[in-house]
Write an enzyme that holds these catalytic residues in place. Sequence first.
Site, PDB file in Angstrom:
ATOM      1  N   ASP A 157      33.800  35.345  38.207  1.00 47.93           N
ATOM      2  CA  ASP A 157      32.885  36.409  37.748  1.00 47.93           C
ATOM      3  C   ASP A 157      33.237  37.664  38.536  1.00 47.93           C
ATOM      4  OD1 ASP A 157      30.823  38.019  36.945  1.00 47.93           O
ATOM      5  OD2 ASP A 157      29.230  36.787  37.803  1.00 47.93           O
ATOM      6  N   SER A 158      34.327  38.296  38.132  1.00 50.85           N
ATOM      7  CA  SER A 158      34.881  39.369  38.970  1.00 50.85           C
ATOM      8  C   SER A 158      34.726  40.728  38.318  1.00 50.85           C
ATOM      9  CB  SER A 158      36.367  39.111  39.213  1.00 50.85           C
ATOM     10  OG  SER A 158      37.107  39.523  38.099  1.00 50.85           O
ATOM     11  N   ASP A 160      36.647  44.465  37.363  1.00 55.13           N
ATOM     12  CA  ASP A 160      37.918  44.739  36.678  1.00 55.13           C
ATOM     13  C   ASP A 160      39.080  44.584  37.664  1.00 55.13           C
ATOM     14  OD1 ASP A 160      36.377  45.396  34.493  1.00 55.13           O
ATOM     15  OD2 ASP A 160      36.364  47.542  34.943  1.00 55.13           O
TER      16      ASP A 160
END
Length: 285
Positions: A157-158, A160
């Site tokens: 869940d990063s 950009d």
Amino acid sequence: MSKFVEERNDNFFSVRYEIDRVLYSKRSPFQKVEVVQTKGHGRMLLNDDLVMVSERDEFVYHDMIVHPVLLTHPNPRRVLIIGGGDGGTAREVLRHNKVEQCDMVEIDGCVVEACREFLPVTAEALSTPAPRFSLHIDDGVKFIRETKNEYDVVIVDSTDPIGPATPLFGREFYRDVYTHLADDGIVVSQGESPYYNAKTQHTMVQILAELFPIVRYLNFTNLTYPGGLWSFSFASKKWHPLRDFSEERMREANLKFRYYNADIHRAAFALPSFQLDNIGAFLKE
Ligand code: SAM
């Protein structure tokens, strides 16, 4: 006089939100972290002026990054979240009773601090006691390389692919994820926009196809991310997101969803033709 925050995208368009006030603003070693009270979208978390989460529609993203994978895997006991400092993904993971251990690795303690204080809707789950939940303030790239743990599901869940998140979209990182996934493990990752980030999607799916026998993408629409249509990648060693998804298991889980449901699950894996033209050659099964 009205105040605004403005999210500038790709240097050719921007989205402006009217706000009442800034609740938190700090420059961490990694990024500028802000929580603002908007007029129409509830509270919002911004990292480096890019909207991460809005209270108005965070349920869409968090439903879709968690439930399709946790209801495809028949026994997701050990889950790793990389990034996700706002806590929304952890909140949805921990609603599944089958999950015995959820580790979360967020690089930026300021994001966690800001959300704990000002975004309790997403951050509440971050106070879940060990051993069911453990929070590590660390680089996810380093964590996955060094951990001795094995996971049933990894959720990336990063932000950009900028700054510390850049390697989270790379080949080496996914090799390490593959190594630390069980023989029937699945990895789901924030997969950017099919409109604005076609090149990133192409590279990601290519990397995943080199490693995993099952590679798919799923889409959802939301208010917050540029263009509305957004994607996650889905790569699996064994379980197939359509063949192994079970409505019975879904009923047994006994969860109430605001966006996700069985029809949305199936439909999410159907991609528009322009996106298939870009990544279809690398999708597997
Ligand atoms: N849902 C959001 C989106 O798509 O924009 C992502 C939300 S979450 C807040 C993303 C988090 O990833 C950020 O807080 C950021 O600090 C974290 N992050 C970036 N690079 C990281 C890394 N290498 N290891 C762990 N966390 C990382």
